[in-house]
Motif scaffolding. Structure first.
Motif, mmCIF file in Angstrom:
data_model
loop_
_atom_site.group_PDB
_atom_site.id
_atom_site.type_symbol
_atom_site.label_atom_id
_atom_site.label_comp_id
_atom_site.label_asym_id
_atom_site.label_seq_id
_atom_site.Cartn_x
_atom_site.Cartn_y
_atom_site.Cartn_z
ATOM 1 N N PRO A 138 0.837 -1.208 0.000
ATOM 2 C CA PRO A 138 0.000 0.000 0.000
ATOM 3 C C PRO A 138 0.866 1.251 0.000
ATOM 4 N N GLY A 139 0.456 2.207 -0.811
ATOM 5 C CA GLY A 139 1.221 3.435 -0.962
ATOM 6 C C GLY A 139 2.047 3.477 -2.215
ATOM 7 N N ASP A 140 2.283 2.323 -2.846
ATOM 8 C CA ASP A 140 3.026 2.304 -4.103
ATOM 9 C C ASP A 140 2.223 2.989 -5.200
ATOM 10 N N CYS A 141 2.925 3.715 -6.053
ATOM 11 C CA CYS A 141 2.318 4.273 -7.267
ATOM 12 C C CYS A 141 2.638 3.320 -8.406
ATOM 13 N N ILE A 142 1.624 2.811 -9.083
ATOM 14 C CA ILE A 142 1.834 1.841 -10.153
ATOM 15 C C ILE A 142 1.337 2.398 -11.477
ATOM 16 N N ARG A 143 2.038 2.001 -12.538
ATOM 17 C CA ARG A 143 1.632 2.397 -13.888
ATOM 18 C C ARG A 143 0.757 1.302 -14.469
ATOM 19 N N LEU A 144 -0.356 1.692 -15.054
ATOM 20 C CA LEU A 144 -1.326 0.760 -15.617
ATOM 21 C C LEU A 144 -1.243 0.816 -17.133
ATOM 22 N N THR A 145 -0.958 -0.322 -17.753
ATOM 23 C CA THR A 145 -0.926 -0.434 -19.207
ATOM 24 C C THR A 145 -1.685 -1.689 -19.617
ATOM 25 N N ALA A 146 -2.009 -1.761 -20.889
ATOM 26 C CA ALA A 146 -2.838 -2.863 -21.388
ATOM 27 C C ALA A 146 -2.190 -4.206 -21.102
ATOM 28 N N THR A 189 -4.101 3.789 -20.603
ATOM 29 C CA THR A 189 -3.004 3.893 -19.648
ATOM 30 C C THR A 189 -3.474 4.678 -18.439
ATOM 31 N N GLY A 190 -2.689 4.593 -17.367
ATOM 32 C CA GLY A 190 -3.055 5.343 -16.171
ATOM 33 C C GLY A 190 -2.035 5.172 -15.073
ATOM 34 N N LEU A 191 -2.240 5.925 -14.003
ATOM 35 C CA LEU A 191 -1.454 5.805 -12.784
ATOM 36 C C LEU A 191 -2.410 5.581 -11.623
ATOM 37 N N GLY A 192 -1.980 4.817 -10.639
ATOM 38 C CA GLY A 192 -2.830 4.571 -9.486
ATOM 39 C C GLY A 192 -2.014 4.417 -8.228
ATOM 40 N N ILE A 193 -2.628 4.712 -7.104
ATOM 41 C CA ILE A 193 -2.015 4.518 -5.798
ATOM 42 C C ILE A 193 -2.623 3.264 -5.179
ATOM 43 N N VAL A 194 -1.793 2.328 -4.771
ATOM 44 C CA VAL A 194 -2.258 1.093 -4.148
ATOM 45 C C VAL A 194 -2.765 1.413 -2.750
ATOM 46 N N VAL A 195 -4.013 1.062 -2.481
ATOM 47 C CA VAL A 195 -4.606 1.340 -1.166
ATOM 48 C C VAL A 195 -4.774 0.077 -0.338
ATOM 49 N N ALA A 196 -4.718 -1.081 -0.959
ATOM 50 C CA ALA A 196 -4.879 -2.323 -0.197
ATOM 51 C C ALA A 196 -4.247 -3.469 -0.970
ATOM 52 N N THR A 197 -3.646 -4.417 -0.246
ATOM 53 C CA THR A 197 -3.091 -5.633 -0.835
ATOM 54 C C THR A 197 -3.474 -6.824 0.038
ATOM 55 N N GLY A 198 -3.281 -8.020 -0.494
ATOM 56 C CA GLY A 198 -3.503 -9.224 0.294
ATOM 57 C C GLY A 198 -4.918 -9.338 0.820
ATOM 58 N N SER A 199 -5.036 -9.674 2.095
ATOM 59 C CA SER A 199 -6.349 -9.892 2.699
ATOM 60 C C SER A 199 -7.150 -8.615 2.855
#
Length: 766
Positions: free
Chosen positions: A42-50, A115-125
């Motif tokens: 959580p908190g990582d900024c990820i790049r979204l591509t096809a 395409t896009g950018l997103g901030i991870v708000v939750a992972t796992g459980s």
């Protein structure tokens, strides 16, 4: 457990990646990094591509024509549009659920386009998908292999439950000792239970799934050595049962090393304008670049057009998708913005209203001229070239009224190993179908160069006009199916399965994910898109039909060894029950003590440990093999009673020749039948494992021979050991071994005769 651990390790070799933006430890500045999805926090900024799978729940902060497929969560087949703007609150604007929030994307979904950018708000459980844990934990419907094993297990267990009470009653009435009769019946039940079935099935599957050696249990897992990773053990058997393989052309039959061979104008003459505008399109796109874009950029640099693009800036983009089959960028220079489109020929030409002549002249484009353009593209396809079109326009909202600039012709030569691989698959009676988004003529040209006969061809547009039986007939007859959308590929696979075929699908692209999920066995490659690897059952470390041919052979060997054990167990158990019933109804004592019966069963089981390491007849491996559980019953009824004939003959010899006919002489009777039983049970392994004459025309693999000799030696020596005395065995008269040898020889000849008659009647053995 060992099989499961081995499979888990193989799955762990396939890594799903995510593109994150993190500060560099060296410079302290943000930079893009490729990390395993398991390392995203959580908190990582990820790049979204096809094509990318989402590693967690994400808040969208930047989006450009971003569409995400979330059918796995919402059940909606159409991708959902996402943006950085949240919906306004209020009764009329609040979303009905979290899945309807345009600014949120969730783990388990994947990017279809944009395409896009997103901030991870939750992972796992902490992810939304974790709330569906109860549904996800529900067991999937059993596949063909699981259903077949269950039917055989129930058959043998039901047979045991019906026959054991008869054994108890017969023994109880004849001996008068009901306690011993009950104990004997329980021992018979243990002997009849197919307790080795789980071990043999899993060892067979695991042996086909990879390579691993341990001192305790040697599982020569050979598919991983052949660069094939199995995510699900069931897929090994499905590879052997597969009779139709659907695959793409690019990278499978061809080198997957695309080069731009020609850049032409509307007359088919070399055009620098076509190369320039194609270079601009590929240079400024922000989505997923493919091999075609790489070839364009490389050729553009070599031809010096890269120096002419500095004046342009990209202001917008219409990403590629597999329905429009084109990609457009909007460029700004000194003048008004220009839309530059690159895509499939027919789809792009349909949007053009004029054509570029020279550098500046524009001529109107009528229907006759469009047909000429398509005809020129068809001629290029027939030469084995893949053709794209380049066009430009001034409409920034949509792709209309474009000016046709020229053709791009790409060459992807066939692999040197492809011809041999295609022939190997044909020799294995495996039908190959080419499902491609490319033109039919291009795929047909490649097939002809590889010596692959093309019975018929059909396009996606033609398939859309068919339904029901006509659709099934068309896809069954066609060898090359071109211009297919992802949905059409999946529909083709489903139609082939619906008419009784076991279908495999080999694909590595985003557009192959649906077909991979629909196939009996989905096959992807380690270099493929995340969504294709997630949907696949088998991962190839090398995209090659040669590698896959090894997997098919291993799958058929796995299936054959599994069926081999099941028919051995079924026929042997069936014959043993008849022998025990006859002996219990005849003898005034038990034909074998419970501990002796269990010892014999244990030794027989040990001899079968080597079955997963055995080989199969070449004729068996030559054709696909499905699960024919119905034949096991006939095999059991026809072959099982043969052993009872020689068991009864052994009873007669022991009773009349050696006077083992009183309770005081029961040890001799029990030892004699135990010895003959061990020898015949070890022999039946070699009689059943092949439809040829054992030891003469076909010899088993050395582990099987070694285990048979070892178990036979232990069985012969046991009456002379302290363990034998504890189990109340007694030394046998030397002359009895002559009777035993004659019995074993007669048994072998009779089983071989029964085998010939069975094959003549049922047109097969295993």
């Amino acid at each position: 457990m060992k099989s499961t651990v081995a499979a888990a390790k193989l799955v762990g070799m396939v890594h799903l990646k995510a593109t994150v933006i993190r500060c560099s430890p060296q410079s302290g500045l943000p930079e893009e990094q490729q990390v395993d999805q398991a390392d995203v926090v959580p908190g990582d900024c990820i790049r979204l591509t096809a094509g990318e799978m989402l590693p967690g729940d994400v808040r969208i902060v930047q989006a450009r024509d971003l569409h995400i497929a979330q059918a796995v969560l919402a059940g909606e087949s159409m991708p959902a549009a996402k943006s950085a703007r949240a919906e306004r609150s209020g009764r009329h604007h609040a979303p009905a659920s979290l899945l309807d929030c345009r600014c949120l994307a969730f783990r388990g979904t994947h990017v279809v386009s944009g395409t896009g950018l997103g901030i991870v708000v939750a992972t796992g459980s902490g992810c939304y998908i974790a709330t569906m844990a109860e549904q996800l934990r529900r067991q999937k419907p059993a596949n063909a292999l699981q259903r077949g094993v269950q039917r055989v297990s129930y058959l043998l267990i039901g047979f045991m439950a019906a026959m054991v009470p008869l054994v108890v009653l017969s023994s109880g009435f004849m001996t008068g000792n009901w306690g011993q009769a009950l104990l004997f019946g329980i021992s018979v039940a243990v002997g009849l239970t197919p307790e080795m079935l789980p071990m043999v099935v899993n060892a067979n599957l695991a042996r086909g799934a990879g390579k691993r050696r341990q001192l305790a249990v040697l599982l020569c897992l050979s598919l991983a050595k052949q660069r094939v990773l199995v995510k699900r053990l069931d897929a090994v058997q499905n590879l052997g049962a597969m009779d139709i393989l659907c695959c793409d052309k690019t990278g499978t039959l061809t080198m997957d090393e695309v080069m731009l061979a020609r850049w032409l104008d509307y007359r088919g003459e070399e055009s620098r304008q076509a190369l320039l505008w194609a270079y601009l399109n590929s240079r400024f796109l922000t989505g997923l670049r493919n091999l075609l874009d790489g070839a364009i950029l490389q050729t553009g640099q070599e031809q010096g057009v890269g120096e002419e693009v500095e004046q342009f800036d990209c202001v917008d983009e219409l990403p590629f998708d597999f329905v429009r089959r084109r990609l457009s960028v909007v460029l700004q220079a000194d003048g008004p913005p220009l839309l530059v489109c690159k895509g499939a020929l027919s789809e792009t030409v349909a949007l053009c209203s004029s054509v570029l002549r020279g550098d500046e002249d524009v001529l109107p484009l009528d229907d006759r001229a469009r047909e000429d353009l398509l005809a020129l593209g068809e001629r290029l396809n027939e030469e084995g070239l893949r053709v794209l079109a380049v066009a430009r326009g001034v409409s920034l909202e949509d792709e209309q009224d474009l000016v046709f600039i020229g053709f791009l012709a790409f060459l992807d030569p066939p692999k040197q190993t492809a011809r041999q691989a295609v022939q190997e698959l044909r020799d294995k009676s495996l039908e190959l179908k080419i499902l491609t988004g490319d033109a039919v003529a291009v795929a047909g040209k490649v097939c002809s160069e590889l010596g692959m006969p093309v019975r018929a061809t059909i396009t996606g547009a033609e398939l859309d006009k068919l339904s029901g039986s006509d659709f099934c007939t068309a896809v069954r007859q066609a060898t090359v199916l071109g211009k297919l959308t992802p949905g059409q590929k999946a529909r083709v696979v489903a139609a082939l399965k619906g008419v009784g075929h076991t279908v495999g699908f080999l694909g590595d692209g985003i557009n192959d994910a649906l077909a991979l999920r629909h196939a009996d066995v989905g096959i992807s490659v380690d270099s493929g898109s995340d969504i294709s690897k997630d949907a696949a059952d088998v991962i190839l470390l090398e995209k090659s039909l040669t590698v896959l041919a090894h997997g098919v052979a291993r799958g058929r060997l796995t299936h054959g060894n599994t069926i081999k054990y099941i028919k051995m167990a079924a026929s042997s158990n069936f014959g043993n029950v008849f022998s025990i019933l006859v002996a219990s109804a005849w003898l005034p004592f038990q034909p074998m003590r419970p501990v002796q019966l269990l010892t014999q069963n244990l030794l027989y089981d040990i001899s079968q440990i080597a079955i997963p390491f055995d080989k199969m007849d070449a004729s068996y491996l030559a054709v696909p093999r499905g699960w024919a559980a119905g034949s096991i019953g006939w095999f059991m009824v026809c072959i099982g009673p043969v052993s009872s004939i020689f068991d009864i003959a052994t009873f007669w010899v022991l009773w009349f020749v050696y006077a083992a006919n009183t309770p005081e002489r029961q040890a001799l009777f029990q030892t004699g039948w135990f010895t003959v039983g061990i020898l015949t049970q070890c022999l039946i392994v070699h009689m059943i494992r092949t439809q040829r004459i054992p030891f003469i025309q076909e010899v088993a693999a050395w582990p099987v021979v070694l285990m048979s000799l070892l178990v036979s030696a232990v069985g012969l020596a046991l009456p002379y050991t302290p363990v034998g005395r504890v189990e109340r065995f007694t030394p046998l008269p030397p002359s009895f071994y002559g009777w035993a040898a004659a019995t074993v020889l007669g048994y072998a000849l009779t089983v071989q005769l029964a085998k010939v008659l069975y094959i003549r009647r049922f047109r097969g053995w295993l």
